[in-house]
Design an enzyme around this catalytic site. Structure first.
Site, PDB file in Angstrom:
ATOM      1  N   HIS A  14       0.857  -1.206   0.000  1.00  0.00           N
ATOM      2  CA  HIS A  14       0.000   0.000   0.000  1.00  0.00           C
ATOM      3  C   HIS A  14       0.885   1.244   0.000  1.00  0.00           C
ATOM      4  O   HIS A  14       1.496   1.575   1.006  1.00  0.00           O
ATOM      5  CB  HIS A  14      -0.897   0.016   1.249  1.00  0.00           C
ATOM      6  N   HIS A  16       1.370   5.458  -1.791  1.00  0.00           N
ATOM      7  CA  HIS A  16       0.963   6.574  -2.656  1.00  0.00           C
ATOM      8  C   HIS A  16       2.212   7.138  -3.311  1.00  0.00           C
ATOM      9  O   HIS A  16       3.084   7.670  -2.616  1.00  0.00           O
ATOM     10  CB  HIS A  16       0.272   7.670  -1.830  1.00  0.00           C
ATOM     11  N   LYS A 100      -9.560  -0.265  -5.439  1.00  0.00           N
ATOM     12  CA  LYS A 100      -9.558   0.376  -4.122  1.00  0.00           C
ATOM     13  C   LYS A 100     -10.908   1.019  -3.837  1.00  0.00           C
ATOM     14  O   LYS A 100     -11.417   1.808  -4.630  1.00  0.00           O
ATOM     15  CB  LYS A 100      -8.459   1.453  -4.101  1.00  0.00           C
ATOM     16  N   HIS A 137     -10.373   1.238   2.136  1.00  0.00           N
ATOM     17  CA  HIS A 137     -10.168   2.277   3.153  1.00  0.00           C
ATOM     18  C   HIS A 137     -11.370   2.175   4.080  1.00  0.00           C
ATOM     19  O   HIS A 137     -12.461   2.641   3.750  1.00  0.00           O
ATOM     20  CB  HIS A 137     -10.074   3.667   2.517  1.00  0.00           C
ATOM     21  N   HIS A 175      -4.396  -0.356   6.195  1.00  0.00           N
ATOM     22  CA  HIS A 175      -3.970   0.424   7.369  1.00  0.00           C
ATOM     23  C   HIS A 175      -4.894   0.233   8.571  1.00  0.00           C
ATOM     24  O   HIS A 175      -5.564   1.147   9.022  1.00  0.00           O
ATOM     25  CB  HIS A 175      -3.812   1.908   7.040  1.00  0.00           C
ATOM     26  N   ASP A 248       1.484   2.762   3.501  1.00  0.00           N
ATOM     27  CA  ASP A 248       0.628   3.942   3.303  1.00  0.00           C
ATOM     28  C   ASP A 248       1.470   5.213   3.234  1.00  0.00           C
ATOM     29  O   ASP A 248       1.004   6.288   3.641  1.00  0.00           O
ATOM     30  CB  ASP A 248      -0.441   4.067   4.396  1.00  0.00           C
TER      31      ASP A 248
END
Ligand code: DOR
Ligand code: ZN
Length: 346
Positions: A14, A16, A100, A137, A175, A248
């Site tokens: 995971h 970004h 996602k 999420h 997360h 994350d």
């Protein structure tokens, strides 16, 4: 006392990586530590289709040095209008690995997220059939629900139903931040797993709010009470296989974090392995680190572990106060702190 640790090259399930200059500034940090990474699709505009994921993949590869040993694993961002056929085709063509689910407005760039999760059942059915993993999420956005309860309520209101209705769908609760999240993953069988970030293993909500507001400790889901942090440390280091590494890492410009309305996200990519390893050592679980970092995530996603390896050595080093991401200053996790391990190779 171990002085070095050599493990299969880890993966980040995971991350970004952003786009443009920021992508060029941060992707090499991830590629240095990890062999593969599940790349989040919350760009502006979001990566919602197979064609967009293919193009983003190309931009990521172009942002890396030619000799980088790194494979981006692509995800599509689910919306109210997601096309089940396009998602299944993306999986079959080897472009998409996961999709996602962001509840609308739950976090950064999630305005296009899903407003009515139950209406997505045809999409979940196509994902179950094609083997596309659902990354979640897990926070409700209901303004009535306190921000510290949003994960537990999401599980009750949505996740339990999805998992019951689509038992063959592989689901990752991303997360995980609460003991309720840990219990959900533990009680849900082999098709449900959880990722755990370094920050949620190190920080509780006091770290964010005591002695001044600390924007660099702010991410979503927010860090919770100490009892939750302890439950996460136990889950991550247990060697059970159902929790694995997902940083994350979510870089934002320093000015966007140190602001009257600071962005959520912690940039932990530069020293993620070092940060996790310190937790495993403190929990007397160095023997379970390779499983968490390099084996269990790959097994869940149906991939083989990386062939190459990395070595971490015991060596104190101070994390820089700021990192230049191609012209944008970004404050890394653990800025100014001393970490006890250092990635030696890779
Ligand atoms: O803290 C976060 N930052 N949580 C998310 O879910 C998104 C991320 C980001 O993209 O900045
Ligand atoms: Zn994220």
């Amino acid at each position: 006392m171990a002085e070095s640790l050599t493990i299969r090259r880890p993966d980040d399930w995971h991350v970004h990586l952003r786009d443009g200059d920021m992508l060029r500034g941060v992707a090499p940090w991830t590629a240095r530590q990890f062999g593969r990474a599940i790349v989040m699709p919350n760009l502006t505009p979001p990566v919602t289709t197979t064609a967009m994921a293919r193009a983003y993949r190309e931009r990521i590869l172009a942002a890396l040095p030619a000799d980088a040993d790194f494979e981006p694993l692509m995800t599509a961002y689910l919306t109210d209008d997601s096309d089940p056929a396009d998602l299944a085709a993306g999986k079959n063509e080897g472009v998409l690995v996961a999709a996602k689910l962001y509840p609308a407005n739950a976090t950064t760039n999630s305005a296009h997220g899903v407003s009515d999760i139950a209406r997505l059942d045809p999409v979940f059915a196509a994902m179950e059939e094609s083997g596309l993993v659902l990354c979640v999420h897990g926070e409700v956005t209901d303004p009535e629900i306190d921000i510290f309860d949003r994960e537990a309520v999401f599980i009750e209101r949505h996740l339990e139903r999805i998992v019951r209705r689509f038992p063959r769908l592989r689901v990752v609760l991303e997360h995980v931040t609460t003991e309720e999240g840990v219990a959900f993953v533990q009680g849900s069988g082999n098709n449900v797993a959880g990722t755990i970030t370094p920050q949620h293993l190190h920080l509780n909500r006091n770290a964010m709010l005591v002695g001044g507001m600390r924007p660099h400790a702010y991410c979503l889901p927010v860090a919770k009470r100490e009892k939750h942090r302890l439950a996460l440390r136990k889950a991550a280091t247990s060697g059970s296989g159902e929790f694995f590494l997902g940083t994350d890492s979510a870089p934002h410009a320093r000015g966007d974090k140190e602001s009257a309305c600071g962005c959520a996200g912690i940039f932990n990519a530069p020293f993620a392995l070092e940060s996790y390893l310190q937790v495993f050592e403190d929990e007397d679980a160095l023997g379970n680190f390779e499983s968490f970092a390099s084996l269990d995530g790959a097994a869940f996603y149906g991939l083989t572990a990386n062939e190459s390896s990395v070595t971490l050595v015991r060596e104190d080093h101070v994390v820089p106060e700021v990192i230049d991401a191609c012209g944008t200053p970004v404050v890394p996790f653990h800025a100014g702190e001393t970490l006890r391990w250092r990635l030696a190779s890779g």
